[in-house]
Design a protein around this motif. Structure first.
Motif, mmCIF file in Angstrom:
data_model
loop_
_atom_site.group_PDB
_atom_site.id
_atom_site.type_symbol
_atom_site.label_atom_id
_atom_site.label_comp_id
_atom_site.label_asym_id
_atom_site.label_seq_id
_atom_site.Cartn_x
_atom_site.Cartn_y
_atom_site.Cartn_z
ATOM 1 N N PHE A 86 0.844 -1.196 0.000
ATOM 2 C CA PHE A 86 0.000 0.000 0.000
ATOM 3 C C PHE A 86 0.879 1.246 0.000
ATOM 4 O O PHE A 86 1.797 1.376 0.816
ATOM 5 C CB PHE A 86 -0.925 0.023 1.218
ATOM 6 C CG PHE A 86 -1.707 1.295 1.315
ATOM 7 C CD1 PHE A 86 -2.824 1.490 0.527
ATOM 8 C CD2 PHE A 86 -1.316 2.304 2.170
ATOM 9 C CE1 PHE A 86 -3.546 2.671 0.590
ATOM 10 C CE2 PHE A 86 -2.022 3.491 2.249
ATOM 11 C CZ PHE A 86 -3.144 3.668 1.461
ATOM 12 N N CYS A 87 0.612 2.167 -0.929
ATOM 13 C CA CYS A 87 1.332 3.443 -1.009
ATOM 14 C C CYS A 87 0.333 4.564 -0.752
ATOM 15 O O CYS A 87 -0.689 4.649 -1.437
ATOM 16 C CB CYS A 87 1.971 3.619 -2.372
ATOM 17 S SG CYS A 87 3.199 2.366 -2.755
ATOM 18 N N ALA A 88 0.629 5.416 0.217
ATOM 19 C CA ALA A 88 -0.284 6.506 0.565
ATOM 20 C C ALA A 88 -0.516 7.430 -0.629
ATOM 21 O O ALA A 88 -1.624 7.921 -0.827
ATOM 22 C CB ALA A 88 0.256 7.287 1.754
ATOM 23 N N ASN A 89 0.519 7.673 -1.411
ATOM 24 C CA ASN A 89 0.415 8.445 -2.653
ATOM 25 C C ASN A 89 0.910 7.552 -3.773
ATOM 26 O O ASN A 89 2.025 7.043 -3.713
ATOM 27 C CB ASN A 89 1.280 9.712 -2.606
ATOM 28 C CG ASN A 89 0.852 10.655 -1.519
ATOM 29 O OD1 ASN A 89 -0.264 10.585 -1.045
ATOM 30 N ND2 ASN A 89 1.747 11.531 -1.119
ATOM 31 N N THR A 90 0.104 7.381 -4.800
ATOM 32 C CA THR A 90 0.509 6.532 -5.919
ATOM 33 C C THR A 90 1.521 7.261 -6.795
ATOM 34 O O THR A 90 1.637 8.493 -6.744
ATOM 35 C CB THR A 90 -0.709 6.131 -6.775
ATOM 36 O OG1 THR A 90 -1.254 7.311 -7.372
ATOM 37 C CG2 THR A 90 -1.764 5.417 -5.943
ATOM 38 N N SER A 91 2.224 6.485 -7.615
ATOM 39 C CA SER A 91 3.200 7.093 -8.531
ATOM 40 C C SER A 91 2.497 8.017 -9.528
ATOM 41 O O SER A 91 3.018 9.067 -9.866
ATOM 42 C CB SER A 91 3.980 6.011 -9.257
ATOM 43 O OG SER A 91 3.123 5.175 -9.994
ATOM 44 N N ALA A 92 1.304 7.622 -9.959
ATOM 45 C CA ALA A 92 0.544 8.464 -10.897
ATOM 46 C C ALA A 92 0.141 9.790 -10.253
ATOM 47 O O ALA A 92 0.214 10.843 -10.896
ATOM 48 C CB ALA A 92 -0.695 7.716 -11.388
ATOM 49 N N SER A 93 -0.269 9.753 -8.998
ATOM 50 C CA SER A 93 -0.682 10.992 -8.332
ATOM 51 C C SER A 93 0.515 11.927 -8.104
ATOM 52 O O SER A 93 0.373 13.144 -8.213
ATOM 53 C CB SER A 93 -1.385 10.693 -7.008
ATOM 54 O OG SER A 93 -0.507 10.110 -6.075
ATOM 55 N N ILE A 94 1.681 11.351 -7.825
ATOM 56 C CA ILE A 94 2.879 12.182 -7.652
ATOM 57 C C ILE A 94 3.240 12.843 -8.979
ATOM 58 O O ILE A 94 3.530 14.041 -9.039
ATOM 59 C CB ILE A 94 4.059 11.346 -7.100
ATOM 60 C CG1 ILE A 94 3.733 10.850 -5.691
ATOM 61 C CG2 ILE A 94 5.346 12.156 -7.106
ATOM 62 C CD1 ILE A 94 4.693 9.798 -5.172
ATOM 63 N N SER A 95 3.220 12.065 -10.062
ATOM 64 C CA SER A 95 3.535 12.605 -11.393
ATOM 65 C C SER A 95 2.527 13.691 -11.799
ATOM 66 O O SER A 95 2.913 14.726 -12.347
ATOM 67 C CB SER A 95 3.527 11.495 -12.440
ATOM 68 O OG SER A 95 4.552 10.587 -12.189
ATOM 69 N N THR A 96 1.266 13.454 -11.535
ATOM 70 C CA THR A 96 0.226 14.433 -11.882
ATOM 71 C C THR A 96 0.412 15.728 -11.105
ATOM 72 O O THR A 96 0.256 16.812 -11.662
ATOM 73 C CB THR A 96 -1.169 13.845 -11.613
ATOM 74 O OG1 THR A 96 -1.321 12.652 -12.380
ATOM 75 C CG2 THR A 96 -2.258 14.830 -11.978
ATOM 76 N N SER A 97 0.785 15.617 -9.850
ATOM 77 C CA SER A 97 0.947 16.832 -9.031
ATOM 78 C C SER A 97 2.129 17.675 -9.502
ATOM 79 O O SER A 97 2.154 18.880 -9.290
ATOM 80 C CB SER A 97 1.128 16.457 -7.562
ATOM 81 O OG SER A 97 2.389 15.889 -7.337
ATOM 82 N N ARG A 98 3.108 17.061 -10.136
ATOM 83 C CA ARG A 98 4.289 17.782 -10.615
ATOM 84 C C ARG A 98 4.096 18.372 -12.009
ATOM 85 O O ARG A 98 4.878 19.186 -12.453
ATOM 86 C CB ARG A 98 5.509 16.861 -10.637
ATOM 87 C CG ARG A 98 5.843 16.250 -9.297
ATOM 88 C CD ARG A 98 6.327 17.313 -8.320
ATOM 89 N NE ARG A 98 6.212 16.897 -6.951
ATOM 90 C CZ ARG A 98 7.014 16.076 -6.316
ATOM 91 N NH1 ARG A 98 8.031 15.559 -6.942
ATOM 92 N NH2 ARG A 98 6.811 15.769 -5.051
ATOM 93 N N ASP A 99 3.053 17.928 -12.708
ATOM 94 C CA ASP A 99 2.809 18.388 -14.067
ATOM 95 C C ASP A 99 1.970 19.651 -14.013
ATOM 96 O O ASP A 99 0.758 19.616 -14.103
ATOM 97 C CB ASP A 99 2.092 17.295 -14.863
ATOM 98 C CG ASP A 99 1.917 17.668 -16.320
ATOM 99 O OD1 ASP A 99 2.643 18.557 -16.795
ATOM 100 O OD2 ASP A 99 1.057 17.056 -16.963
ATOM 101 N N LYS A 100 2.638 20.781 -13.871
ATOM 102 C CA LYS A 100 1.935 22.049 -13.701
ATOM 103 C C LYS A 100 1.585 22.611 -15.049
ATOM 104 O O LYS A 100 1.951 23.482 -15.628
ATOM 105 C CB LYS A 100 2.774 23.028 -12.900
ATOM 106 C CG LYS A 100 3.223 22.468 -11.575
ATOM 107 C CD LYS A 100 2.171 22.640 -10.524
ATOM 108 C CE LYS A 100 2.759 22.211 -9.208
ATOM 109 N NZ LYS A 100 2.091 21.553 -8.293
#
Length: 100
Positions: A86-100
């Motif tokens: 279980f990951c509290a933040n998924t890899s996709a959510s981290i990538s999406t948050s960085r894509d400004k």
């Protein structure tokens, strides 16, 4: 529950507070430097190595991936996801948050 906190700075206030909160709730917790991982890409058997040793089993991971290591950090988180941790933040959510 065995928790891993992915962070490059274990002495950072927010990381120390996460460790403190986990310990107060009876969990075991270890801060894992994201840059010390090696990823084993074998078909059907995803695995991670931490400081040249096979990583032990974790119940959950709390990623604290800085902007400077987003690419490698998300690869490590993605590998945890493939290992069904279980990951509290998924890899996709981290990538999406960085894509400004």
């Amino acid at each position: 529950m065995k928790l891993g906190i992915l962070s490059t700075s274990p002495n950072c206030y927010s990381t120390r507070r996460l460790v403190e909160a986990a310990l107060n709730r009876g969990h075991t917790c270890k801060v894992l430097n994201t840059l010390k991982f090696a990823i084993d890409l074998e078909k059907g058997l995803p695995n991670l190595y931490f400081r040249q040793k096979e990583l032990s089993v974790y119940d959950a991971v709390l990623p604290r991936i800085g902007a400077s290591i987003t690419y490698f950090g998300t690869a490590v988180v993605r590998q945890f996801e493939q290992m069904e941790v279980f990951c509290a933040n998924t890899s996709a959510s981290i990538s999406t948050s960085r894509d400004k």
